[in-house]
Design a protein around this motif. Sequence first.
Motif, PDB file in Angstrom:
ATOM      1  N   THR A   1     -20.372 -57.843 -68.348  1.00 16.22           N
ATOM      2  CA  THR A   1     -21.618 -57.483 -67.685  1.00 16.22           C
ATOM      3  C   THR A   1     -21.569 -57.853 -66.210  1.00 16.22           C
ATOM      4  OG1 THR A   1     -22.660 -59.604 -68.129  1.00 16.22           O
ATOM      5  CG2 THR A   1     -22.897 -57.899 -69.824  1.00 16.22           C
ATOM      6  N   THR A   2     -22.654 -57.535 -65.517  1.00 14.24           N
ATOM      7  CA  THR A   2     -22.742 -57.867 -64.096  1.00 14.24           C
ATOM      8  C   THR A   2     -22.663 -59.376 -63.886  1.00 14.24           C
ATOM      9  OG1 THR A   2     -25.155 -57.803 -64.233  1.00 14.24           O
ATOM     10  CG2 THR A   2     -24.050 -55.827 -63.411  1.00 14.24           C
ATOM     11  N   LYS A   3     -23.076 -60.147 -64.866  1.00 17.45           N
ATOM     12  CA  LYS A   3     -23.025 -61.607 -64.735  1.00 17.45           C
ATOM     13  C   LYS A   3     -21.590 -62.066 -64.461  1.00 17.45           C
ATOM     14  CE  LYS A   3     -25.082 -63.851 -68.041  1.00 17.45           C
ATOM     15  NZ  LYS A   3     -25.384 -64.647 -69.236  1.00 17.45           N
ATOM     16  N   GLY A   4     -20.655 -61.602 -65.253  1.00 20.04           N
ATOM     17  CA  GLY A   4     -19.256 -61.977 -65.065  1.00 20.04           C
ATOM     18  C   GLY A   4     -18.672 -61.399 -63.791  1.00 20.04           C
ATOM     19  N   ARG A   5     -18.944 -60.125 -63.516  1.00 14.91           N
ATOM     20  CA  ARG A   5     -18.424 -59.488 -62.300  1.00 14.91           C
ATOM     21  C   ARG A   5     -18.966 -60.161 -61.048  1.00 14.91           C
ATOM     22  NH1 ARG A   5     -19.426 -54.708 -65.109  1.00 14.91           N
ATOM     23  NH2 ARG A   5     -21.228 -54.242 -63.800  1.00 14.91           N
ATOM     24  N   TYR A   6     -20.270 -60.406 -61.023  1.00  8.43           N
ATOM     25  CA  TYR A   6     -20.880 -61.030 -59.849  1.00  8.43           C
ATOM     26  C   TYR A   6     -20.379 -62.456 -59.657  1.00  8.43           C
ATOM     27  CZ  TYR A   6     -24.237 -57.197 -59.158  1.00  8.43           C
ATOM     28  OH  TYR A   6     -24.821 -55.995 -58.898  1.00  8.43           O
ATOM     29  N   ALA A   7     -20.173 -63.174 -60.740  1.00  9.29           N
ATOM     30  CA  ALA A   7     -19.661 -64.541 -60.626  1.00  9.29           C
ATOM     31  C   ALA A   7     -18.268 -64.530 -59.997  1.00  9.29           C
ATOM     32  CB  ALA A   7     -19.630 -65.211 -61.996  1.00  9.29           C
ATOM     33  N   VAL A   8     -17.423 -63.605 -60.424  1.00 12.04           N
ATOM     34  CA  VAL A   8     -16.075 -63.512 -59.861  1.00 12.04           C
ATOM     35  C   VAL A   8     -16.147 -63.085 -58.394  1.00 12.04           C
ATOM     36  CG1 VAL A   8     -13.859 -62.297 -59.983  1.00 12.04           C
ATOM     37  CG2 VAL A   8     -14.952 -63.113 -62.078  1.00 12.04           C
ATOM     38  N   MET A   9     -16.992 -62.109 -58.077  1.00 19.80           N
ATOM     39  CA  MET A   9     -17.149 -61.670 -56.688  1.00 19.80           C
ATOM     40  C   MET A   9     -17.609 -62.826 -55.799  1.00 19.80           C
ATOM     41  SD  MET A   9     -18.994 -57.992 -57.391  1.00 19.80           S
ATOM     42  CE  MET A   9     -19.629 -57.813 -55.737  1.00 19.80           C
ATOM     43  N   ALA A  10     -18.590 -63.572 -56.264  1.00 18.63           N
ATOM     44  CA  ALA A  10     -19.133 -64.683 -55.481  1.00 18.63           C
ATOM     45  C   ALA A  10     -18.105 -65.798 -55.309  1.00 18.63           C
ATOM     46  CB  ALA A  10     -20.402 -65.218 -56.143  1.00 18.63           C
ATOM     47  N   MET A  11     -17.361 -66.085 -56.354  1.00 16.43           N
ATOM     48  CA  MET A  11     -16.345 -67.134 -56.260  1.00 16.43           C
ATOM     49  C   MET A  11     -15.205 -66.710 -55.336  1.00 16.43           C
ATOM     50  SD  MET A  11     -17.048 -69.940 -57.936  1.00 16.43           S
ATOM     51  CE  MET A  11     -15.520 -70.689 -58.489  1.00 16.43           C
ATOM     52  N   ALA A  12     -14.837 -65.440 -55.375  1.00 15.03           N
ATOM     53  CA  ALA A  12     -13.798 -64.949 -54.461  1.00 15.03           C
ATOM     54  C   ALA A  12     -14.290 -65.036 -53.013  1.00 15.03           C
ATOM     55  CB  ALA A  12     -13.403 -63.520 -54.827  1.00 15.03           C
ATOM     56  N   ASP A  13     -15.555 -64.691 -52.801  1.00 11.94           N
ATOM     57  CA  ASP A  13     -16.141 -64.804 -51.467  1.00 11.94           C
ATOM     58  C   ASP A  13     -16.122 -66.257 -51.003  1.00 11.94           C
ATOM     59  OD1 ASP A  13     -18.598 -65.318 -49.614  1.00 11.94           O
ATOM     60  OD2 ASP A  13     -18.338 -63.140 -49.531  1.00 11.94           O
ATOM     61  N   LEU A  14     -16.533 -67.157 -51.870  1.00 11.13           N
ATOM     62  CA  LEU A  14     -16.533 -68.582 -51.543  1.00 11.13           C
ATOM     63  C   LEU A  14     -15.117 -69.053 -51.207  1.00 11.13           C
ATOM     64  CD1 LEU A  14     -17.985 -71.319 -51.363  1.00 11.13           C
ATOM     65  CD2 LEU A  14     -17.675 -71.542 -53.835  1.00 11.13           C
ATOM     66  N   ALA A  15     -14.150 -68.628 -51.994  1.00 11.33           N
ATOM     67  CA  ALA A  15     -12.761 -69.027 -51.749  1.00 11.33           C
ATOM     68  C   ALA A  15     -12.267 -68.491 -50.404  1.00 11.33           C
ATOM     69  CB  ALA A  15     -11.864 -68.514 -52.873  1.00 11.33           C
ATOM     70  N   ARG A  16     -12.666 -67.289 -50.060  1.00 12.07           N
ATOM     71  CA  ARG A  16     -12.209 -66.675 -48.807  1.00 12.07           C
ATOM     72  C   ARG A  16     -12.874 -67.307 -47.588  1.00 12.07           C
ATOM     73  NH1 ARG A  16     -11.796 -60.524 -48.554  1.00 12.07           N
ATOM     74  NH2 ARG A  16      -9.653 -61.022 -49.025  1.00 12.07           N
ATOM     75  N   TYR A  17     -14.165 -67.584 -47.659  1.00  9.61           N
ATOM     76  CA  TYR A  17     -14.915 -68.006 -46.469  1.00  9.61           C
ATOM     77  C   TYR A  17     -15.100 -69.508 -46.330  1.00  9.61           C
ATOM     78  CZ  TYR A  17     -15.708 -63.114 -45.591  1.00  9.61           C
ATOM     79  OH  TYR A  17     -15.512 -61.793 -45.323  1.00  9.61           O
ATOM     80  N   SER A  18     -14.738 -70.257 -47.340  1.00  5.48           N
ATOM     81  CA  SER A  18     -14.852 -71.705 -47.242  1.00  5.48           C
ATOM     82  C   SER A  18     -13.568 -72.251 -46.640  1.00  5.48           C
ATOM     83  CB  SER A  18     -15.075 -72.322 -48.624  1.00  5.48           C
ATOM     84  OG  SER A  18     -15.080 -73.721 -48.528  1.00  5.48           O
ATOM     85  N   THR A  19     -13.653 -72.676 -45.419  1.00  6.52           N
ATOM     86  CA  THR A  19     -12.492 -73.255 -44.748  1.00  6.52           C
ATOM     87  C   THR A  19     -12.697 -74.765 -44.663  1.00  6.52           C
ATOM     88  OG1 THR A  19     -13.553 -72.798 -42.625  1.00  6.52           O
ATOM     89  CG2 THR A  19     -11.958 -71.178 -43.425  1.00  6.52           C
ATOM     90  N   GLY A  20     -12.957 -75.366 -45.817  1.00  5.25           N
ATOM     91  CA  GLY A  20     -13.208 -76.798 -45.862  1.00  5.25           C
ATOM     92  C   GLY A  20     -14.659 -77.156 -45.613  1.00  5.25           C
ATOM     93  N   ARG A  21     -15.482 -76.163 -45.299  1.00  6.76           N
ATOM     94  CA  ARG A  21     -16.912 -76.400 -45.060  1.00  6.76           C
ATOM     95  C   ARG A  21     -17.707 -75.655 -46.127  1.00  6.76           C
ATOM     96  NH1 ARG A  21     -16.509 -74.809 -38.973  1.00  6.76           N
ATOM     97  NH2 ARG A  21     -16.845 -72.853 -40.035  1.00  6.76           N
ATOM     98  N   PRO A  22     -18.866 -76.186 -46.481  1.00  5.18           N
ATOM     99  CA  PRO A  22     -19.703 -75.515 -47.483  1.00  5.18           C
ATOM    100  C   PRO A  22     -20.128 -74.121 -47.013  1.00  5.18           C
ATOM    101  CG  PRO A  22     -20.517 -77.726 -47.021  1.00  5.18           C
ATOM    102  CD  PRO A  22     -19.456 -77.433 -46.012  1.00  5.18           C
ATOM    103  N   VAL A  23     -20.283 -73.235 -47.974  1.00  2.00           N
ATOM    104  CA  VAL A  23     -20.739 -71.866 -47.709  1.00  2.00           C
ATOM    105  C   VAL A  23     -22.120 -71.711 -48.336  1.00  2.00           C
ATOM    106  CG1 VAL A  23     -20.285 -69.413 -48.122  1.00  2.00           C
ATOM    107  CG2 VAL A  23     -18.382 -70.979 -47.675  1.00  2.00           C
TER     108      VAL A  23
END
Length: 157
Positions: free
Chosen positions: A4-26
Amino acid sequence: MKLTTKGRYAVMAMADLARYSTGRPVALADIAERQEISLSYLEQLFAKLRRGNLVKSVRGPGGGYLLSRHADDIRISDVILAVDEPIKATRCEVGSPKGCMGNNSSRCITHDLWAELSHHIQLFLGSVSLGDVINGRVVSTASPRPAPEQAISNAAD
């Protein structure tokens, strides 16, 4: 398989967090904007991801979320399971005496096919990390490819 969208959105959000977190909170608001996901929905997902020890929160000004460990150490299957998203293609409930056929305990004729598909999906998602996703190490085989004879003739041209 039901993802469902729950799983897809969680993966999308975690990938975004991994990409944009350069040691600082997002901030979740930033993820919501970039991924076009409702902020209130992300808040619900991140509460589950935090309980699953995949993210940690930082309060106060400049606060937000950080990955709890390196992106290469977080599997996509971990993310999906943390938000209570079952990865299965059968109608049966795992461990239930009730079978696919509803009223009795028999399994449908295609049960083994769908059970094996679920197993392969679980293996695949367990073999891919957030690091793989954000660094382009997941190669798509879903794109149309030229037939072998066409590839040979193209190479000869």
